[in-house]
Design an enzyme around this catalytic site. Structure first.
Site, short mmCIF file in Angstrom:
data_model
loop_
_atom_site.label_atom_id
_atom_site.label_comp_id
_atom_site.label_asym_id
_atom_site.label_seq_id
_atom_site.Cartn_x
_atom_site.Cartn_y
_atom_site.Cartn_z
N GLU A 1 1.52 -8.99 -5.38
CA GLU A 1 1.50 -7.82 -5.77
C GLU A 1 2.64 -7.13 -6.62
OE1 GLU A 1 -0.61 -5.89 -1.14
OE2 GLU A 1 1.58 -5.21 -2.17
N MET B 1 9.33 -5.68 -8.92
CA MET B 1 9.38 -5.60 -7.67
C MET B 1 8.11 -6.12 -6.67
SD MET B 1 9.50 -1.27 -6.91
CE MET B 1 9.22 -0.42 -4.89
N PRO B 2 8.31 -7.02 -6.81
CA PRO B 2 6.88 -7.99 -6.12
C PRO B 2 6.77 -8.39 -5.20
CG PRO B 2 7.48 -9.03 -8.38
CD PRO B 2 8.14 -8.26 -8.20
N TYR B 3 5.42 -8.70 -4.72
CA TYR B 3 5.38 -8.39 -3.13
C TYR B 3 4.25 -9.98 -2.90
CZ TYR B 3 3.92 -9.06 1.94
OH TYR B 3 3.20 -9.24 3.39
N PHE C 1 9.90 -10.06 -2.56
CA PHE C 1 10.17 -9.99 -1.39
C PHE C 1 8.77 -11.31 -1.69
CE2 PHE C 1 10.97 -5.86 1.06
CZ PHE C 1 11.99 -6.07 0.52
#
Lengths: 74, 74, 74, 74, 74, 74
Positions: free
Chosen positions: B7, C1-3, C41
């Site tokens: 994501e 801010m990747p997940y 993350f």
């Protein structure tokens, strides 16, 4: 370091409402679990009503069946 | 037979960059875990900046607060 | 801010290998998309082979069908 | 109270086909696990072919490589 | 009809705290979006600290590096 | 190349039932969308009843409130 994914039907939330959801979800994790908000992610996924089903029908179908005064708000 | 979901914020990756992410993620699983790439799936989900929150604010808000020379790249 | 979420079969990765996967996935996002590792993350989900299916069979079944020298590594 | 997420490539399913998938998935959980359809959710996520990878390539690339009579339908 | 997935590190929440998270997340969606709690699902996923990474390291590693009075609570 | 994630409460499905769910979900995608089962993944996630909430309560709580002849099967 929590991560939260929220799936809602498309079209039910304004930008301001989505901000309030992000803030509210974050606050729950700070208050109940003592997490550091710096590392709390909240991702909102808005799902087309043709793509969300309950009891074997799409939301598009379910919502078209509600009568005008119906209280169901699935 | 791994499955990877990535994501990222919408608008930060070109088609070529997404190809590179798919290739890179796949290579990690081949190299580190010996998986067969034939059955490695990578799915990229590009999230609107109004729909991604950190520390209780949307990315739209967070990014608008950065000063022009700011080094934060959340 | 990747997940990043990585789903693999349970039992195929040691703690050291999982560290290498976390490091490798993070490096891909730094190198290819210029993301700040501070906010990347990576979550690894190890799935029981009874709970993972491909072509209509569980991994437990699929793996028991491989001959001893089989090269399939799904 | 099951929840089902189905990820498919964008463009391969009509609204009617998605209805059939929602109905079929729900029926499986009713028949095999005795669940109450009232609380069975099915969410379909249609993924752009640039955003889905297998064996290190995007679906856009993989599908462009198939010969006209190719039987691969990944 | 929202669905919420909450990923937290394993071992940081008691059964009572998880109840409070379920209640709190549900209340946010009722208050901010007017959803019917009858159809609000909240799923908590407790992730082993070996399986959660940030800035390229597992939580197990990150937490072992904190000094005793450290305020970081990732 | 579909991917299906099925979340159910822990303890409601035997290994044989999970096989049937994997088979059933796969068949739906073959029949309705013409997908190749070779690349259909189904992952079942069994969620502890303390970790699954509906209408603001955990399944553990909800199920303990059902009377012995109750028909609710959430």
């Amino acid at each position: 370091m929590p991560y939260v994914k929220v799936e809602i039907a498309k079209g039910i939330a304004s930008v301001e409402q989505k901000k309030a959801v992000i803030k509210g979800m974050t606050d729950v994790l700070v208050k109940e679990l003592g997490r550091d908000p710096e590392y709390i992610f909240v991702v909102i996924d808005e799902v087309d009503t043709d793509n969300w089903g309950r009891k074997g029908q799409s939301l598009t179908e379910l919502w078209s069946q509600r009568n005008p005064t119906g209280s169901e708000s699935t």
